[in-house]
Design a protein around this motif. Structure first.
Motif, PDB file in Angstrom:
ATOM      1  N   ASN A 123       0.817  -1.210   0.000  1.00 36.46           N
ATOM      2  CA  ASN A 123       0.000   0.000   0.000  1.00 36.46           C
ATOM      3  C   ASN A 123       0.852   1.262   0.000  1.00 36.46           C
ATOM      4  OD1 ASN A 123      -2.454  -1.556   0.313  1.00 36.46           O
ATOM      5  ND2 ASN A 123      -1.823  -1.877   2.436  1.00 36.46           N
ATOM      6  N   CYS A 124       0.280   2.334  -0.527  1.00 42.11           N
ATOM      7  CA  CYS A 124       0.871   3.670  -0.460  1.00 42.11           C
ATOM      8  C   CYS A 124      -0.118   4.612   0.212  1.00 42.11           C
ATOM      9  CB  CYS A 124       1.204   4.199  -1.855  1.00 42.11           C
ATOM     10  SG  CYS A 124       2.782   3.630  -2.505  1.00 42.11           S
ATOM     11  N   ASN A 127      -1.090   8.074  -4.343  1.00 39.93           N
ATOM     12  CA  ASN A 127      -0.831   7.466  -5.640  1.00 39.93           C
ATOM     13  C   ASN A 127      -0.288   8.528  -6.595  1.00 39.93           C
ATOM     14  OD1 ASN A 127      -1.561   4.944  -4.810  1.00 39.93           O
ATOM     15  ND2 ASN A 127      -3.562   4.934  -5.807  1.00 39.93           N
ATOM     16  N   CYS A 131       4.224   6.866 -10.976  1.00 41.02           N
ATOM     17  CA  CYS A 131       4.824   5.765 -10.220  1.00 41.02           C
ATOM     18  C   CYS A 131       5.257   4.626 -11.134  1.00 41.02           C
ATOM     19  CB  CYS A 131       3.839   5.246  -9.182  1.00 41.02           C
ATOM     20  SG  CYS A 131       4.493   3.877  -8.191  1.00 41.02           S
ATOM     21  N   ARG A 134       3.137   1.373 -10.747  1.00 37.11           N
ATOM     22  CA  ARG A 134       1.677   1.499 -10.798  1.00 37.11           C
ATOM     23  C   ARG A 134       1.018   0.232 -11.327  1.00 37.11           C
ATOM     24  NH1 ARG A 134      -0.167   6.428 -14.273  1.00 37.11           N
ATOM     25  NH2 ARG A 134      -2.017   5.180 -14.691  1.00 37.11           N
ATOM     26  N   SER A 167      10.769  -1.348   1.045  1.00 37.42           N
ATOM     27  CA  SER A 167      10.114  -0.586  -0.004  1.00 37.42           C
ATOM     28  C   SER A 167       8.668  -1.039  -0.095  1.00 37.42           C
ATOM     29  CB  SER A 167      10.877  -0.774  -1.327  1.00 37.42           C
ATOM     30  OG  SER A 167      10.349   0.034  -2.357  1.00 37.42           O
ATOM     31  N   GLY A 169       4.888  -0.337  -2.919  1.00 40.82           N
ATOM     32  CA  GLY A 169       4.129   0.417  -1.965  1.00 40.82           C
ATOM     33  C   GLY A 169       4.996   1.365  -1.161  1.00 40.82           C
ATOM     34  N   ASP A 170       4.554   1.595   0.040  1.00 40.30           N
ATOM     35  CA  ASP A 170       5.336   2.371   0.997  1.00 40.30           C
ATOM     36  C   ASP A 170       5.453   1.538   2.255  1.00 40.30           C
ATOM     37  OD1 ASP A 170       6.129   4.264   3.082  1.00 40.30           O
ATOM     38  OD2 ASP A 170       5.690   5.808   1.597  1.00 40.30           O
ATOM     39  N   ALA A 173       3.476   2.258   5.378  1.00 35.94           N
ATOM     40  CA  ALA A 173       2.027   2.034   5.398  1.00 35.94           C
ATOM     41  C   ALA A 173       1.677   0.778   6.177  1.00 35.94           C
ATOM     42  CB  ALA A 173       1.486   1.938   3.973  1.00 35.94           C
ATOM     43  N   THR A 199      10.552   5.835   1.526  1.00 40.59           N
ATOM     44  CA  THR A 199       9.195   6.183   1.950  1.00 40.59           C
ATOM     45  C   THR A 199       8.809   7.596   1.529  1.00 40.59           C
ATOM     46  OG1 THR A 199       7.735   6.410   3.879  1.00 40.59           O
ATOM     47  CG2 THR A 199      10.057   6.950   4.204  1.00 40.59           C
ATOM     48  N   ARG A 200       7.520   7.764   1.308  1.00 39.63           N
ATOM     49  CA  ARG A 200       6.934   9.089   1.057  1.00 39.63           C
ATOM     50  C   ARG A 200       5.996   9.488   2.194  1.00 39.63           C
ATOM     51  NH1 ARG A 200       6.604  13.117  -2.630  1.00 39.63           N
ATOM     52  NH2 ARG A 200       4.783  13.462  -3.972  1.00 39.63           N
ATOM     53  N   LEU A 201       5.762   8.574   3.124  1.00 35.16           N
ATOM     54  CA  LEU A 201       4.784   8.841   4.173  1.00 35.16           C
ATOM     55  C   LEU A 201       5.143  10.005   5.085  1.00 35.16           C
ATOM     56  CD1 LEU A 201       3.095   5.502   5.084  1.00 35.16           C
ATOM     57  CD2 LEU A 201       2.067   7.731   5.422  1.00 35.16           C
TER      58      LEU A 201
END
Length: 339
Positions: A123-124, A127, A131, A134, A167, A169-170, A173, A199-201
């Protein structure tokens, strides 16, 4: 025209929702996204077209940084589905990095010497329309605890591997109990030295960097590197800075990798501001990737000659330690390829 107030609803910091609630309440309807941001009705058809190919997902904390009614906003361009995603130019494929050829165990990708990548979450929290994963088959690469044993056995049997990369997804998450267990298993492997988290979270939901996360991260014997994904200076607000500070206090080295994107950061002034803002937040620029040729993202492409010219100009504005390395990931190569 979509009717929306200039005082459209913004992220309410005083309500203090948990990061899980923020993730659950992310905007997932392209019509709602357009309405919330005051976009004219002509954007709706394209938004629905793109959404059918790759679902919309934008959390409130990130949405609150997007300029209302501005279709050229660089943050909006990263998350708004558009009709161009349906184009299929030659060379743009489902698996641009040929990751399917490098999966010796479920949830594990081994492309480069000395390090492996673990799909810690399918999960991310957001979106991003460009990506490169994707189209990734996450359903085939989301191990249960029992299934993780094959990947862990692979690491145990290969003493040349010194770094595990979480990695997705993230990876953030995933819940902290699962992450603490996985990192604990990695710590038992004596030849592992480093834990890297891509991560981008912390950028899209800064509240994710909470005490539960910091407990397992800060107590790990492994050297910790957190690689963030930030493409524009406007993504870094005070909440992101504070999240980064907490990560550094837990002993993590913070790096950033960006993707060079048409209409987002393809100007020298924008890239200069990004590097400066990153350093203010305690993050070092690491990579500037040219676009991976994933199907659905060709409209973001910046040609190589233009990318090289931007880097040449950027050197005139930044000290060397703030210069990201311009690279492409080429399937089958032993490392990233400098441009």
């Amino acid at each position: 025209m979509i009717v929306a107030s200039d005082n459209h609803e913004r992220f309410n910091e005083t309500s203090s929702p948990t990061w899980q609630q923020q993730l659950s309440n992310a905007v997932r309807d392209p019509h709602e996204l357009c309405k919330r941001l005051g976009l004219k009705s002509e954007w709706l058809s394209g938004a629905h077209t793109g959404h059918t190919l790759f679902e919309t997902c934008v959390p409130e904390a990130y949405l609150s940084r997007i300029a209302y009614g501005d279709t050229s906003d660089p943050l909006l361009r990263q998350v708004l589905p558009v009709s161009d995603e349906a184009l299929t130019p030659g060379g743009y494929v489902l698996d641009p990095l040929e990751e399917a050829d490098h999966r010796p165990a479920k949830g594990l990708i081994h492309k480069y010497a000395g390090r492996v990548l673990l799909i810690a979450s399918p999960n991310c929290a957001i979106n991003c329309r460009y990506c490169f994963r994707r189209h990734f088959p996450y359903s085939d690469n989301s191990p249960s605890r029992a299934q993780w044993q094959d990947a862990l056995d692979y690491l145990r049997s290969n003493p040349t591997i010194h770094e595990a990369i979480l990695s997705g997804g993230d990876p953030l998450a995933a819940n902290d109990r699962q992450l603490a267990w996985l990192v604990g298993e990695l710590e038992k492997i004596p030849h592992l030295k480093r834990l890297r988290i891509h991560t981008r979270l912390p950028v899209v939901i800064p509240d994710r960097i909470d005490n539960a996360l910091l407990a397992w991260l800060g107590n790990s014997r492994l050297q910790k590197v957190v690689v963030l994904h930030i493409n524009h200076a406007n993504e870094v607000d005070q909440a992101v800075v504070e999240a980064c500070t907490r990560l550094k206090e837990a002993g993590a080295t913070l790096l950033n990798q960006s993707v060079l994107l048409r209409g987002v950061n393809d100007e020298v002034g924008t890239l200069t501001a990004l590097s400066e803002r990153l350093f203010e937040a305690g993050i070092l620029p690491y990579y500037l990737h040219v676009l991976d040729p994933v199907q659905g993202a060709a409209h973001f492409d910046v040609p190589d000659d233009e990318a090289r010219a931007l880097i040449t100009q950027l050197r005139e504005h930044l000290p060397g330690f703030l210069m990201p390395r311009l690279v492409r990931e080429v399937p089958g190569e032993a490392s990233k390829t400098p441009l």
